[in-house]
Design a protein around this motif. Sequence first.
Motif, PDB file in Angstrom:
ATOM      1  N   TRP A  93       0.822  -1.064   0.039  1.00 43.09           N
ATOM      2  CA  TRP A  93       0.092  -0.163   0.107  1.00 43.09           C
ATOM      3  C   TRP A  93       0.900   1.298  -0.075  1.00 43.09           C
ATOM      4  O   TRP A  93       1.912   1.511   0.550  1.00 43.09           O
ATOM      5  N   GLY A  94       0.567   2.289  -0.832  1.00 43.02           N
ATOM      6  CA  GLY A  94       1.276   3.652  -0.552  1.00 43.02           C
ATOM      7  C   GLY A  94       2.289   3.796  -1.782  1.00 43.02           C
ATOM      8  O   GLY A  94       2.831   4.779  -1.790  1.00 43.02           O
ATOM      9  N   ASP A  95       2.247   2.826  -2.911  1.00 40.55           N
ATOM     10  CA  ASP A  95       3.288   3.054  -3.873  1.00 40.55           C
ATOM     11  C   ASP A  95       2.568   4.269  -4.633  1.00 40.55           C
ATOM     12  O   ASP A  95       1.588   4.532  -5.111  1.00 40.55           O
ATOM     13  N   ASP A  96       3.456   5.170  -5.012  1.00 42.60           N
ATOM     14  CA  ASP A  96       3.090   6.485  -5.714  1.00 42.60           C
ATOM     15  C   ASP A  96       2.556   6.218  -7.182  1.00 42.60           C
ATOM     16  O   ASP A  96       1.480   6.650  -7.489  1.00 42.60           O
ATOM     17  N   LYS A  97       3.188   5.388  -7.910  1.00 43.86           N
ATOM     18  CA  LYS A  97       2.722   4.684  -9.253  1.00 43.86           C
ATOM     19  C   LYS A  97       1.413   4.395  -9.328  1.00 43.86           C
ATOM     20  O   LYS A  97       0.456   4.552  -9.924  1.00 43.86           O
TER      21      LYS A  97
END
Length: 168
Positions: A48-52
């Motif tokens: 969770w939280g990956d920018d892409k």
Amino acid sequence: MKVTVVAGNPKAGSRTLDAATLVATAVTGSPVDSVVDVIVLGPGLLGWGDDKVAQAVETVAESDLVVVASPTFKATYTGVLKLFLDQFATAEGLRGVVAVPVMLGAGPAHALAPELLLKPVLVELGATTPAPALYLADTTYTTDSRIAAYAERWGPVLTAAATARTEL
């Protein structure tokens, strides 16, 4: 009207992506605005939280019409597509988005898979699906008339629903 294609194939630049783009273009009469080839999001899909991944989710959620496509794997959509769909934080993540579920397969044995398996998960995420799902043969989708016939029959319904969203 913002149109996005989501392809959940384990191979980048797949026939699934091509078929989804052809469906979106046939339904709307215009080129797509955005493409999410899910596999290129890579390991960011596993947490969770990956920018892409967040940007891809935002692109889809802000679209008026989304064609969501997968090859048929073990009679259902792919795990990589499921990983992407799990990134929508709430059951309302696709609220107001008109979705077109599309699946490709080797033969007619799984023709109901997009209607029975992919469409419900899109609805669960809040998408509107005013037309039947579409199943395509992965070897003939570029030469048969299924996409054109689908667009002729359901294109006006889908674009009217997507346009209604933009007018709200």
